[in-house]
Design a protein around this motif. Structure first.
Motif, mmCIF file in Angstrom:
data_model
loop_
_atom_site.group_PDB
_atom_site.id
_atom_site.type_symbol
_atom_site.label_atom_id
_atom_site.label_comp_id
_atom_site.label_asym_id
_atom_site.label_seq_id
_atom_site.Cartn_x
_atom_site.Cartn_y
_atom_site.Cartn_z
ATOM 1 N N VAL A 1 51.494 27.765 52.991
ATOM 2 C CA VAL A 1 52.233 27.308 52.168
ATOM 3 C C VAL A 1 51.288 25.596 52.229
ATOM 4 N N ALA A 2 52.340 24.992 50.702
ATOM 5 C CA ALA A 2 51.576 24.313 51.388
ATOM 6 C C ALA A 2 51.722 22.739 52.215
ATOM 7 N N CYS A 3 50.627 22.671 52.757
ATOM 8 C CA CYS A 3 50.699 21.782 54.196
ATOM 9 C C CYS A 3 51.285 19.866 53.827
ATOM 10 N N LEU B 1 47.764 17.981 56.926
ATOM 11 C CA LEU B 1 46.639 17.710 56.670
ATOM 12 C C LEU B 1 45.248 16.322 57.007
ATOM 13 N N GLN C 1 51.663 28.780 59.150
ATOM 14 C CA GLN C 1 51.889 28.372 58.512
ATOM 15 C C GLN C 1 52.942 28.599 57.936
ATOM 16 N N PRO D 1 47.827 24.572 58.897
ATOM 17 C CA PRO D 1 47.097 25.675 58.004
ATOM 18 C C PRO D 1 47.613 26.616 59.012
ATOM 19 N N TYR E 1 55.439 22.117 52.347
ATOM 20 C CA TYR E 1 55.544 20.910 51.491
ATOM 21 C C TYR E 1 55.804 20.813 50.586
#
Lengths: 357, 357
Positions: free
Chosen positions: B9-11, B16, B184, B190, B335
């Motif tokens: 998924v979006a982090c 990051l 993740q 990640p 996110y």
């Protein structure tokens, strides 16, 4: 802290930059492109047409996979130190019978010893060789050993964890059935990705072996390899990092140039320590080009030298296993600037003067 | 591309940011601090005093580890979709005998069915339950199922891959012997790190099991756990990312608040799709709070909806396995900004109008 570690090593800035990229699905078109490109670059780097797998594990995962996929009963493990011993332990704990060749720690595996052993034990199915034994700073004559293994018609499994990327390995020409590594050594990428090549012959053998499990099952990996994918979620950041460093190596002038960078650093370090009256541990002619294992001078302790160097901003590597106190190690893998080597040797000179060996 | 995926998924941006940090040795004092802090935060999050391991693998590695460590002969796998099936496949390929409970795909495992099965098969050693079946968007009544498993004195292994972090799990209070996940999914980190708790009882069982291998051997992990370390090289970037998100969750108001964020997003998505005349796949009352599996409207195809949404800049998840064409999925893990949900629903509205269901 400047790193001269045994791994994880310092990573290239452009690799760290891609590590922070936003994620995406490992089943998306974007990922498949990254996967295919990385696999093809690695195949080119290793000069092989064999399948290359990107394991969501470290290099030791490839060790476990090799043993579970390619051994029905018996493996010969060649041991030059702690990581050769680990291979044996992995094989034993996976229920395999293990024979060993284990010369004194300073000495390599020689073609003659290997030939002799394989002649006497025809029921050995495969041979494991640690190309570059990280714990003792010793490199084995892999090409010549491979010739012997192939002469006897056995599978050859190569632990190239601290050599792949740092020195030449020609997978197809030399006849390596499995050749694996990790990203956190010579490639200068963070840890968490096991990479390796697996030949058709190894895959065929795998079909005869029961109880291979799922996670490292080469036949499941083969299926996903064809789809430019991985069975479980791919370790995307490290794969992107590996993809980046393979491009960087091309920009630096190709792999031969990258190997020369390692040799040059290694020579500078060796010359430097010799000037300080220090010597390397392995038998002459078998010193690793990627990590130097250095004998501690009289009456000193490897751990103390490691600690004193840390205080000066340089992280070397402690001696490993039975050599913990009598050696220390200086890696030359990953992102190291030439002036850092000079600085590190200067700091070691200061330690010598303070310590008075 | 805005991600409403099933994982990766979006982090979170701060996650990051730590992913790009320079590396250091996994045997250094710096790493040991990171390891200890992350394990303790996760223990607190899961309300457990059990060992927590940070596997250099994905969550499926924990599946393989659970089977190899805790089953001598027979396991009962509860199946609600593709990931329950994967557990069975992992067990079979590791040489275990598998019994199953497999209700129709829309329906959960109920305490009564489980009680009945365990009464009839006393030789079952452990039960595996997929807490939140990612492929069908169904959540099982874990707390009640755990009571049944404990009543029968069996080990309970919980695949919490897409629930841990997104909804409450009280490991000690509920009596979960092994409870694992991946970074993740709900944690928005990640992929490449398997995380999970392993009780003393599971470790004791492990001592009776042969052929556990090395890589996922709980007894070897126990030894390194005591040293704030991992047997093989630690997946440092993802561990640092997990460490960061656990701090972020605290800053957001703690885990209850984080669960509420997931519920709220999920309600918004459900209300939105209902307005478009769409319904969710699982039986009412068992819809997952982290991923919605949505029936495709008459005469339409899930893959086409997925592709059309991609063209509009939204990556949803395709239907999985046998539901590939008749469903599509919208994850709400990682996110996601509130306005992105509104944008995604608006895009879905446009697809409806173009597609004309």
């Amino acid at each position: 802290m400047k790193l001269f570690t045994a791994g994880p090593v310092a990573c290239y800035p452009e690799v760290l930059e891609v590590m922070k990229q936003q994620m995406y699905s490992h089943r998306s078109a974007e990922y498949k492109r990254l996967h295919r490109e990385t696999v093809e670059s690695l195949q080119k780097f290793l000069e092989t047409e064999a399948n290359v797998y990107l394991f969501s594990s470290t290099g030791t995962g490839f060790m476990e996979g090799s043993v579970r996929n390619c051994i029905n009963k018996k493996i010969l493990c060649c041991i030059n130190g702690s990581f050769g011993k680990r291979f044996k332990e992995v094989a034993v704990l996976n229920g395999k019978i293990v024979e060993t060749i284990e010369p004194p720690l300073r000495e390599p595996i020689t073609p003659d010893i290997l030939d002799d052993k394989l002649s006497k034990s025809p029921d050995i199915e495969a041979v494991s060789i640690t190309h570059n034994e990280t714990s003792t700073g010793l490199i084995n004559p892999l090409k010549k050993l491979a010739e012997v293994v192939k002469k006897h018609g056995k599978l050859l499994i190569v632990d190239a964890v601290s050599s792949m990327g740092g020195t030449e390995i020609k997978v197809d020409k030399w006849g390596l059935d499995i050749c694996f590594s990790s990203t956190q050594k010579c490639f200068g990428v963070p840890p968490g990705l096991g990479i390796g090549s697996v030949t058709e012959e190894a895959l065929k053998k795998s079909e005869t072996v029961q109880n291979k499990g799922w996670y490292f099952n080469f036949k499941i990996w083969e299926k996903y390899h064809k789809k430019d994918s991985t069975p479980m979620t791919s370790t995307i950041p490290q794969i992107a990092g590996l993809n980046q460093i393979l491009k960087t190596i091309d920009e630096l002038g190709g792999k031969d140039k990258y190997f020369e960078i390692h040799r040059k650093r290694n020579r500078t370090i060796k010359t430097g320590i010799q000037k300080l009256g220090l010597s390397t541990f392995p038998k002459k002619g078998y010193e690793s080009p990627t990590i130097s294992c250095i004998n501690t001078p009289n009456n000193t302790d490897g751990i103390t030298i490691y600690e004193k160097m840390r205080e000066k901003g340089f992280e070397l590597a402690k001696g490993y296993g039975s050599l913990k106190n009598t050696t220390f190690r200086i890696g030359n893998m990953g992102y190291i600037e030439p002036q850092d080597i000079a600085g590190m040797l200067e700091a070691l000179n200061e330690v010598q003067q303070e310590y008075g060996w």
